[in-house]
Design an enzyme around this catalytic site. Sequence first.
Site, PDB file in Angstrom:
ATOM      1  N   LYS A   1      31.684  20.814  36.351  1.00  0.00           N
ATOM      2  CA  LYS A   1      31.919  20.426  37.579  1.00  0.00           C
ATOM      3  C   LYS A   1      33.592  20.369  37.925  1.00  0.00           C
ATOM      4  O   LYS A   1      34.060  20.730  38.929  1.00  0.00           O
ATOM      5  CB  LYS A   1      31.830  18.794  37.464  1.00  0.00           C
ATOM      6  CG  LYS A   1      32.021  18.057  38.809  1.00  0.00           C
ATOM      7  CD  LYS A   1      30.939  18.225  39.920  1.00  0.00           C
ATOM      8  CE  LYS A   1      30.965  17.497  41.154  1.00  0.00           C
ATOM      9  NZ  LYS A   1      29.617  17.450  41.860  1.00  0.00           N
TER      10      LYS A   1
ATOM     11  N   GLY B   1      24.743  13.502  17.272  1.00  0.00           N
ATOM     12  CA  GLY B   1      23.828  13.021  17.979  1.00  0.00           C
ATOM     13  C   GLY B   1      23.194  11.451  17.358  1.00  0.00           C
ATOM     14  O   GLY B   1      23.611  11.040  16.421  1.00  0.00           O
TER      15      GLY B   1
ATOM     16  N   CYS C   1      30.301  14.897  12.968  1.00  0.00           N
ATOM     17  CA  CYS C   1      29.143  13.342  12.936  1.00  0.00           C
ATOM     18  C   CYS C   1      27.950  13.759  12.422  1.00  0.00           C
ATOM     19  O   CYS C   1      27.696  14.422  11.144  1.00  0.00           O
ATOM     20  CB  CYS C   1      29.217  12.829  14.549  1.00  0.00           C
ATOM     21  SG  CYS C   1      28.510  11.094  14.166  1.00  0.00           S
ATOM     22  N   TYR C   2      26.752  13.703  13.073  1.00  0.00           N
ATOM     23  CA  TYR C   2      25.596  14.348  12.889  1.00  0.00           C
ATOM     24  C   TYR C   2      25.494  15.462  12.206  1.00  0.00           C
ATOM     25  O   TYR C   2      24.723  15.864  11.337  1.00  0.00           O
ATOM     26  CB  TYR C   2      24.406  14.072  13.862  1.00  0.00           C
ATOM     27  CG  TYR C   2      22.939  14.474  13.502  1.00  0.00           C
ATOM     28  CD1 TYR C   2      22.270  13.146  13.111  1.00  0.00           C
ATOM     29  CD2 TYR C   2      22.541  15.572  13.810  1.00  0.00           C
ATOM     30  CE1 TYR C   2      20.806  13.670  12.980  1.00  0.00           C
ATOM     31  CE2 TYR C   2      21.271  15.980  13.653  1.00  0.00           C
ATOM     32  CZ  TYR C   2      20.159  14.880  13.050  1.00  0.00           C
ATOM     33  OH  TYR C   2      19.016  15.211  12.878  1.00  0.00           O
TER      34      TYR C   2
ATOM     35  N   HIS D   1      35.004  12.031  15.764  1.00  0.00           N
ATOM     36  CA  HIS D   1      34.818  12.967  17.008  1.00  0.00           C
ATOM     37  C   HIS D   1      35.965  13.331  17.569  1.00  0.00           C
ATOM     38  O   HIS D   1      36.887  12.521  18.257  1.00  0.00           O
ATOM     39  CB  HIS D   1      33.898  11.753  18.180  1.00  0.00           C
ATOM     40  CG  HIS D   1      32.834  11.490  17.793  1.00  0.00           C
ATOM     41  ND1 HIS D   1      31.819  12.335  18.452  1.00  0.00           N
ATOM     42  CD2 HIS D   1      32.053  10.441  16.862  1.00  0.00           C
ATOM     43  CE1 HIS D   1      30.435  11.618  17.638  1.00  0.00           C
ATOM     44  NE2 HIS D   1      30.749  10.646  16.952  1.00  0.00           N
TER      45      HIS D   1
ATOM     46  N   ASP E   1      29.331  20.979  45.128  1.00  0.00           N
ATOM     47  CA  ASP E   1      28.677  22.069  44.560  1.00  0.00           C
ATOM     48  C   ASP E   1      28.239  23.149  45.505  1.00  0.00           C
ATOM     49  O   ASP E   1      28.178  24.251  45.552  1.00  0.00           O
ATOM     50  CB  ASP E   1      27.495  21.415  43.654  1.00  0.00           C
ATOM     51  CG  ASP E   1      28.134  20.525  42.546  1.00  0.00           C
ATOM     52  OD1 ASP E   1      29.144  20.439  42.148  1.00  0.00           O
ATOM     53  OD2 ASP E   1      27.019  19.820  41.937  1.00  0.00           O
TER      54      ASP E   1
ATOM     55  N   GLU F   1      36.393  15.180  20.222  1.00  0.00           N
ATOM     56  CA  GLU F   1      36.297  15.489  21.662  1.00  0.00           C
ATOM     57  C   GLU F   1      36.873  14.265  22.255  1.00  0.00           C
ATOM     58  O   GLU F   1      37.140  14.472  23.592  1.00  0.00           O
ATOM     59  CB  GLU F   1      35.080  15.663  21.858  1.00  0.00           C
ATOM     60  CG  GLU F   1      33.928  14.715  21.920  1.00  0.00           C
ATOM     61  CD  GLU F   1      33.310  14.366  20.401  1.00  0.00           C
ATOM     62  OE1 GLU F   1      33.951  15.161  19.520  1.00  0.00           O
ATOM     63  OE2 GLU F   1      32.221  14.014  20.444  1.00  0.00           O
TER      64      GLU F   1
END
Length: 579
Positions: free
Chosen positions: A363, A46, A73-74, A159, A217, A161
Amino acid sequence: MLDTGGQYTHLIARRVRELGVYADVAPSDTPAAELRTRKGIIISGGPASVLEKGSPDIDAGVLHTGIPVLGICYGHQLMARHLGGKVHKGERGEYGPAHLTLACDDALWNGVQDSQIWMSHFDSVAAVPAGFRVIGSSEVSGVAAMSDPQRKLFGIQFHPEVVHTQAGRQILENFVFQICGANKDWDISQRVPIVEDQIRAAAGDRNIFFFVSGGVDSTVAYTLCLRALGPDRVYGIYVDTGLMRSSETGFVREIFRELGAKNFLVDEAEQEFMSALSGVVDPEQKRRIIGEQFVKVQERILATEHFLDGHWILGQGTIYPDTIESGGTAKADLIKTHHNRVAGIQALIDSGRIIEPLTSFYKDEVRAIGRELGVPEKFLERHPFPGPGLAIRCLCSEHGGSGTQTFDGVILPIRSVGVQGDARSYRNVLAIPELPTREHIEKTAPALANKRADINRVIALCGTKSPLASLHVSAAAITKARLDILREADAIVREFCEQTGFEQQVWQFPVVLIPLGTDDAGESVILRPINSVDGMTADVVLMKESALQQLTGKLLAIPQICAVFYDLTHKPPGTIEWE
Ligand code: XMP
């Protein structure tokens, strides 16, 4: 996923789902007791500093449940601080690629070697808590990774990701499967019958109606209900505002026919929208009027179709990221206040007469469900298209006038919307009399937008029937005639992109009409092909010169079109749309 406000929180959850394991996002301070049944917990990164008062925190009990925890991280720094380690305020931070050097074997490192990682942090862990050991380092961060294998607690400063961390997927896999012992059982095709059961249970003997937009959607949500309840019990209403692209209504009608919809109504509302918009120039006013007009049309339909009667419920295509709290409000609430202010719809929502079958899905999962249900690929892979339609691509101007010749190019007396810092700007456009090049996009346009406070956008001239200096802007509002010219230009661009495959190289390709030209041909077209991940930022995509010349020729063949331009402006400082 405990969310400490990072922009990557959803990305981490999606990565875990891509591994075939269910993950969802909860507020960072969710009580440990509520997480008892979880296989594993990840604390996200964050933007705040753990050293500042009031920064996002966790329930420290989370670190003592015996459930494996990975801090990123945070989250890594929070873990260190809560367990008695030391976090230092960074002096210069560490952003971008770095090199991970492994310090010892660890369950997290199974199949991982020294390799590139992606860093984005200011503070860092200076001393690990008792019981922990340093398991990896980078050039700047001594403690790039730490673990306490006994308590199954792991922290990484980088990170995993993002694709720039080479072993990111492997590290997440190690945590999720080896350390947490999760099962690979999140499979979209298996979810479909479960969601259909839920729809049947929620609907009971009531029927469902949707206001469908022609977007992915609402169409997938509609199709799920259609499969669950059969075509007699599910209604779709599509409002034709007259602001749609060429053949759009026919295309949507055809898709719904292919899906087996029996009750698909098209409400012809072009007249209503056009008269409400008559004479309007200001972009925000346009949006407001279109929003209000949607409300009026929906109210009319609710009344004439008796959708407020007890045996009807409302279906909506809300997806997972829309439901997450951010800044204290769920985004779905914001969307509701924008789009669904109709009193009748609010009453349906308040009394729980609403079905939102996609609120658990991202999505890409919604597309996968669509595929599973047989929604055609040509529909699922469509570019995003704004709700207010071509109205916000048909630029208007209150006053006419000529451009101002400057050393940098011609300042046109029209204004477009931009975004600088976090603020909206509404400024003039600078046109340069040259074909677009990579140099223009990467250097010239950013430098000009930085240098000149009077502009937020730079465009390059692709072709014209008269010299740039001789063109003038005329006062222009939204009219059906202008929308028809834009529709024709947009259809030419779309067909060209489909045929050349350029469509797959861009995320979105707005075509904009501006009232610039000569007395004989008073309009110009702007091409705005961009790449983006989520629309928040965007990069200009350059078309090959030969293709661009061909496309320009086709557009100049429209009698009312005088010139064709290429938008050179990334977002920021330009927005994707011009209004
Ligand atoms: P901007 O212009 O803000 O656009 O850079 C970012 C993305 O949002 C879309 N967009 C809209 N979508 N209603 C919508 O449904 C709107 O009023 C609207 N304005 C912009 C735009 O097409 C792009 O994908």
